[in-house]
Enzyme design. Structure first.
Site, PDB file in Angstrom:
ATOM      1  N   HIS A  49      33.021  33.367  36.816  1.00 37.20           N
ATOM      2  CA  HIS A  49      33.819  33.293  38.052  1.00 37.20           C
ATOM      3  C   HIS A  49      34.110  31.839  38.460  1.00 37.20           C
ATOM      4  O   HIS A  49      34.193  31.527  39.642  1.00 37.20           O
ATOM      5  CB  HIS A  49      33.127  34.018  39.205  1.00 37.20           C
ATOM      6  CG  HIS A  49      32.954  35.491  38.991  1.00 37.20           C
ATOM      7  ND1 HIS A  49      33.839  36.430  39.468  1.00 37.20           N
ATOM      8  CD2 HIS A  49      32.003  36.194  38.324  1.00 37.20           C
ATOM      9  CE1 HIS A  49      33.430  37.639  39.130  1.00 37.20           C
ATOM     10  NE2 HIS A  49      32.321  37.530  38.429  1.00 37.20           N
ATOM     11  N   ASN A  54      33.833  43.243  42.759  1.00 45.30           N
ATOM     12  CA  ASN A  54      34.940  43.016  41.826  1.00 45.30           C
ATOM     13  C   ASN A  54      36.103  43.929  42.182  1.00 45.30           C
ATOM     14  O   ASN A  54      35.979  44.814  43.032  1.00 45.30           O
ATOM     15  CB  ASN A  54      34.483  43.322  40.394  1.00 45.30           C
ATOM     16  CG  ASN A  54      33.664  42.191  39.775  1.00 45.30           C
ATOM     17  OD1 ASN A  54      33.733  41.042  40.218  1.00 45.30           O
ATOM     18  ND2 ASN A  54      32.903  42.522  38.745  1.00 45.30           N
ATOM     19  N   TYR A  71      21.629  35.039  41.616  1.00 46.55           N
ATOM     20  CA  TYR A  71      22.551  34.266  42.463  1.00 46.55           C
ATOM     21  C   TYR A  71      21.832  33.130  43.187  1.00 46.55           C
ATOM     22  O   TYR A  71      22.340  32.012  43.267  1.00 46.55           O
ATOM     23  CB  TYR A  71      23.282  35.187  43.457  1.00 46.55           C
ATOM     24  CG  TYR A  71      24.294  36.063  42.758  1.00 46.55           C
ATOM     25  CD1 TYR A  71      23.872  37.121  41.948  1.00 46.55           C
ATOM     26  CD2 TYR A  71      25.651  35.836  42.861  1.00 46.55           C
ATOM     27  CE1 TYR A  71      24.779  37.914  41.277  1.00 46.55           C
ATOM     28  CE2 TYR A  71      26.568  36.626  42.190  1.00 46.55           C
ATOM     29  CZ  TYR A  71      26.133  37.666  41.410  1.00 46.55           C
ATOM     30  OH  TYR A  71      27.030  38.449  40.733  1.00 46.55           O
TER      31      TYR A  71
HETATM   32 FE1  HDD Z   1      27.986  38.151  39.153  1.00 49.90          FE
HETATM   33  C1  HDD Z   1      29.185  35.201  40.249  1.00 49.90           C
HETATM   34  C2  HDD Z   1      30.501  39.815  40.823  1.00 49.90           C
HETATM   35  C3  HDD Z   1      26.966  41.151  37.767  1.00 49.90           C
HETATM   36  C4  HDD Z   1      25.293  36.627  37.886  1.00 49.90           C
HETATM   37  N1  HDD Z   1      29.561  37.616  40.291  1.00 49.90           N
HETATM   38  C5  HDD Z   1      29.866  36.330  40.652  1.00 49.90           C
HETATM   39  C6  HDD Z   1      31.016  36.337  41.511  1.00 49.90           C
HETATM   40  C7  HDD Z   1      31.386  37.642  41.675  1.00 49.90           C
HETATM   41  C8  HDD Z   1      30.466  38.438  40.910  1.00 49.90           C
HETATM   42  C9  HDD Z   1      32.548  38.161  42.500  1.00 49.90           C
HETATM   43  C10 HDD Z   1      31.683  35.107  42.080  1.00 49.90           C
HETATM   44  C11 HDD Z   1      31.222  34.769  43.459  1.00 49.90           C
HETATM   45  C12 HDD Z   1      32.013  33.579  43.950  1.00 49.90           C
HETATM   46  O1  HDD Z   1      33.209  33.742  44.198  1.00 49.90           O
HETATM   47  O2  HDD Z   1      31.410  32.523  44.052  1.00 49.90           O
HETATM   48  N2  HDD Z   1      28.658  40.085  39.204  1.00 49.90           N
HETATM   49  C13 HDD Z   1      29.642  40.557  40.031  1.00 49.90           C
HETATM   50  C14 HDD Z   1      29.647  42.002  39.978  1.00 49.90           C
HETATM   51  C15 HDD Z   1      28.665  42.373  39.109  1.00 49.90           C
HETATM   52  C16 HDD Z   1      28.024  41.167  38.641  1.00 49.90           C
HETATM   53  C17 HDD Z   1      30.583  42.893  40.769  1.00 49.90           C
HETATM   54  C18 HDD Z   1      28.234  43.753  38.698  1.00 49.90           C
HETATM   55  C19 HDD Z   1      28.306  44.780  39.444  1.00 49.90           C
HETATM   56  N3  HDD Z   1      26.436  38.772  38.005  1.00 49.90           N
HETATM   57  C20 HDD Z   1      26.173  40.044  37.565  1.00 49.90           C
HETATM   58  C21 HDD Z   1      24.898  40.077  36.888  1.00 49.90           C
HETATM   59  C22 HDD Z   1      24.404  38.787  36.929  1.00 49.90           C
HETATM   60  C23 HDD Z   1      25.386  37.997  37.636  1.00 49.90           C
HETATM   61  C24 HDD Z   1      24.275  41.314  36.274  1.00 49.90           C
HETATM   62  C25 HDD Z   1      23.116  38.243  36.394  1.00 49.90           C
HETATM   63  C26 HDD Z   1      22.056  38.915  36.120  1.00 49.90           C
HETATM   64  N4  HDD Z   1      27.400  36.243  39.000  1.00 49.90           N
HETATM   65  C27 HDD Z   1      26.222  35.841  38.470  1.00 49.90           C
HETATM   66  C28 HDD Z   1      25.973  34.352  38.612  1.00 49.90           C
HETATM   67  C29 HDD Z   1      27.217  33.899  39.455  1.00 49.90           C
HETATM   68  C30 HDD Z   1      28.023  35.178  39.566  1.00 49.90           C
HETATM   69  C31 HDD Z   1      25.736  33.630  37.338  1.00 49.90           C
HETATM   70  C32 HDD Z   1      28.004  32.708  38.926  1.00 49.90           C
HETATM   71  C33 HDD Z   1      28.207  31.801  40.105  1.00 49.90           C
HETATM   72  C34 HDD Z   1      27.479  32.405  41.193  1.00 49.90           C
HETATM   73  O3  HDD Z   1      26.839  33.529  40.762  1.00 49.90           O
HETATM   74  O4  HDD Z   1      27.417  31.984  42.327  1.00 49.90           O
HETATM   75  O5  HDD Z   1      24.786  34.111  39.276  1.00 49.90           O
END
Ligand code: HDD
Length: 694
Positions: free
Chosen positions: A78, A150, A364
């Protein structure tokens, strides 16, 4: 006109000569980070005009030091995002099931929403085929609630331990560092084809859901099942939905490819422009509420994030509205530094036992530490709650807020001077849900998560034939970029478990011979799940053309009456007219009035518009017929099934562009025809056009 924030032009950019800038009138003096006024920002300190630089130049060293550290790690996923402010207004529907203040009737809560793509890095194009993030931070009076969802209601994986593998496989391949922002490569499809639980999500991502026309025209989903908890501690399961007031709309693949070239910032520009024009996009927060009994009897496990509950089975009830009405002042400070955390919930909202959600609740917070550099990221204005924050946490990198006074611990015996105390009544209490009687430490998926194909099939059969064709085309496109034939075949063997016609179409498109055997499945695909029309974009398109744009291709001599009629009809609908002309300086109409252009033709291809009007004069049509960009404007509008308003004089251009008139063409004149054209445009596309359905 210079704007208040425009930097003053440098007075002496060249070498030698006078260098002093003076802050005169109301213009503030340029200072160092220490606040020291700067006399010369054009030249480094040197031992003589031709001599070496001096270490003593603290202003230069501080400026370059700061510049060298401007970048922070981009998000692992993202990374490419765009954020805007707004508010959520509750309609009170959830008051009876949740004690959260944010749901009290009429309460308006400030919000920050960040839309994003998932796979591409920060500089990747907006129109990648990808899931879109839809994350909203609610600054409630009881703390921040982050709904990090999402635009697709399911996910690729059921267990968070697979998230790093999934993301590695989707991102550029590690040896070569490409392809960027694409799943059309071997590693992505290798992982997916070895992960049957991803098949439902694959159907969504191969559909036009992954190619939204605008952030304003897409749905959002909280994905997981959450809980709402009332004042008595009674819990109700909930799935969150965002429904766009302007309806759903997507682009076709060929259009997406061209938009990425013409305007890689298409989505962010669209949102920026809409808010600037006062057209504030709005979503309804919808909820599906259910109890333990429903969860027990529903055909799938409500804790499985690869499953939906069809709206036809459990209606989505409105709970309030989200209005996005303010752009950021600074992209980095707000959009880049905003830190969403799924674990940010408030009293009245709680987690379910969805394992993916539990993994996210760790990830997160951890990622913010890496990105924002320390534990005090909640002190940044974009992340700071807008309610009192009172605790004994202190110090750390960049602390901007520390406990005041002598006491920094509790319990303490300092009475009224002792600082904040626990509040058993108002405080967040985890719902005391018992673990099951058979609870034991295991690494094991529940049996109830084992059906990977039935809802993938349900999604597919719920689409219109045009949408089904798009899914097949997308699979053929993506798998044709996969070099290893065995990976292509493995995917088709999964498709055989979803829908035989789809598998046949994809196999034909790949020229895959012989047809592989169906993939052995843990559970047979259910054929009895009814179609869910709510899953189709085309069945849930807008009833209005509001918020959309018509691009009018014009030349000198454009009919003054036609142009005026079209503009009036579009304004009445809440839509916009953009003029595309041979020169940015514009055109002079048949009445002698000059109209500045919004785009020169080669910068304003028809892919940037929802519908087009082709309104040249007779001479203008001859001129345009000789211009490849003008011919492409028409040919693409035809190929992308757009409605095309036209003046009679456009005939020679149409002929050269190979455009044959059909019912998607609407003749425009000075009279009421424009209103009819705009009404036609509400259908968005003329799918019956025989040309490429791609
Ligand atoms: Fe995630 C970012 C949505 C599963 C780990 N995720 C991130 C963002 C969104 C989502 C919208 C961007 C937020 C922003 O605008 O800053 N992610 C989802 C959805 C998931 C999902 C809807 C499943 C239902 N994500 C998911 C899993 C993991 C992560 C299973 C880790 C185990 N996601 C992250 C992250 C991020 C992220 C690496 C990257 C930057 C951040 O968090 O702030 O931690």
């Amino acid at each position: 006109m210079p704007q208040p924030n425009d930097p003053a032009p440098p007075r002496n950019p060249g070498a030698g000569g006078e260098t002093h800038q003076t802050a005169g009138g109301n213009v503030p003096a340029l200072t160092t980070q220490q606040g020291v006024p700067v006399a010369d920002d054009q030249n480094t300190l040197r031992a003589g005009p031709r001599g070496p630089a001096l270490l003593e130049d603290f202003h230069f060293r501080e400026k370059i030091f700061h510049f060298d550290h401007e970048r922070i790690p981009e998000r692992v996923v993202h990374a490419r995002g765009f954020g805007v402010h707004g508010f959520f207004e509750s309609n009170g529907a959830l008051e009876s099931v949740s004690r959260a203040a944010v749901f009290k009737k009429g309460v308006k809560t400030p919000t920050f929403t960040r839309f994003s793509t998932v796979i591409g890095s920060k500089g990747s194009p907006d129109l990648a085929r990808d899931v879109r993030g839809f994350a909203t931070k609610f600054y409630t009076t009881e703390g921040n609630w982050d709904l990090v969802g999402n635009n697709i209601p399911v996910f690729f994986i059921q267990d968070p331990i697979k998230f790093p593998d999934m993301v590695h496989a989707f991102r550029p391949e590690p040896d070569r560092g490409f392809p960027q922002a694409q799943t059309a490569h071997d590693n992505a499809w290798d992982f997916v084809s070895l992960t049957p639980e991803s098949m439902h999500m694959v159907m969504w991502v191969m559909s036009a859901r992954a190619l939204p026309r605008s952030f304003r025209f897409m749905e959002g989903f909280g994905v997981h099942t959450f809980r709402l908890v009332d004042a008595q501690g009674k819990s109700t399961f909930v799935k969150f939905h965002w429904k766009p007031k302007l309806g759903l709309q997507s682009v076709v693949w060929n259009e997406a490819v061209k938009i990425n070239g013409a305007d890689p910032d298409f989505h962010r520009r669209d949102l920026w422009d809409a808010i600037g024009a006062g057209q504030f996009p709005e979503w309804e927060l919808g909820v599906q509420l259910f109890d333990d009994e429903f969860a027990r009897t529903f055909e799938f496990d409500v804790l499985d994030p690869t499953k939906i509950i069809p709206e036809e089975k459990l209606p989505v009830r409105p709970a309030g509205r989200l209005v996005l009405d303010r752009r950021v002042d600074n992209f980095f400070a707000e959009t880049e530094q905003v830190a969403f955390c799924t674990q940010n919930v408030v009293p009245g909202i709680d987690f379910s036992d969805d394992p993916l959600l539990h993994g996210r609740n760790f990830s997160y917070l951890d990622t913010q530490l890496k990105r924002l550099g320390g534990p005090n990221f909640t002190h940044l204005p974009i992340n700071a709650p807008k309610c009192p924050v009172t605790n004994f946490q202190q110090d750390g990198h960049m602390a901007m807020r520390n406990p005041r006074g002598r006491v920094n611990y509790e319990p303490n015996s300092w009475g009224d001077l002792g600082g904040p105390r626990e509040s058993p009544d108002r405080g967040f209490r985890t719902l005391p849900v018992p673990f099951g009687a058979d609870a034991a430490r295991v690494r094991q998926r529940p049996e109830t998560f084992a059906d990977h194909y039935s809802q993938a099939r349900q999604f597919y059969v719920s689409q219109t034939p045009v949408e089904q064709q798009h899914i097949a085309d997308a699979l053929v496109f993506e798998l044709s970029k996969v070099e290893r034939p065995d990976i292509r075949a493995r995917m088709v063997s999964h498709l055989l478990n979803i829908d035989n016609r789809l598998a046949q179409a994809v196999a034909r498109g790949l020229r895959l011979e012989p047809m592989p055997a169906p993939m052995p499945a843990a559970r047979p695909t259910r054929q009895d799940l009814p179609a869910s029309p709510k899953l189709s974009i085309l069945r849930n398109g807008p009833s209005t053309f509001a918020g959309r744009k018509v691009g009018a291709l014009v030349t000198d001599g454009v009919g003054a009456g036609v142009l005026a009629a079209l503009r009036k009809a579009l304004e009445a609908e809440g839509a916009m007219l953009k003029l595309v002309a041979p020169h940015i300086g514009g055109v002079v109409d048949s009445g002698g009035t000059r109209h500045p252009a919004d785009e020169k033709i080669d910068g304003g291809p028809s892919v940037l518009f929802d519908a087009v009007a082709v309104l040249p004069s007779r001479d203008g049509a001859t001129l345009l017929a000789g211009m490849p960009s003008a011919r492409d404007f028409v040919a693409d509008a035809v190929a992308h099934h757009k409605f095309i308003g036209y003046a009679a004089a456009a005939a020679s251009l149409f002929e050269k562009a190979g455009a044959a008139l059909d019912e998607g063409f609407v003749r425009l004149d000075d009279s009421g025809a424009a209103a009819g054209f705009v009404a036609t445009c509400r259908r968005l596309r003329f799918w019956d056009r025989g040309a490429a359905k791609k």
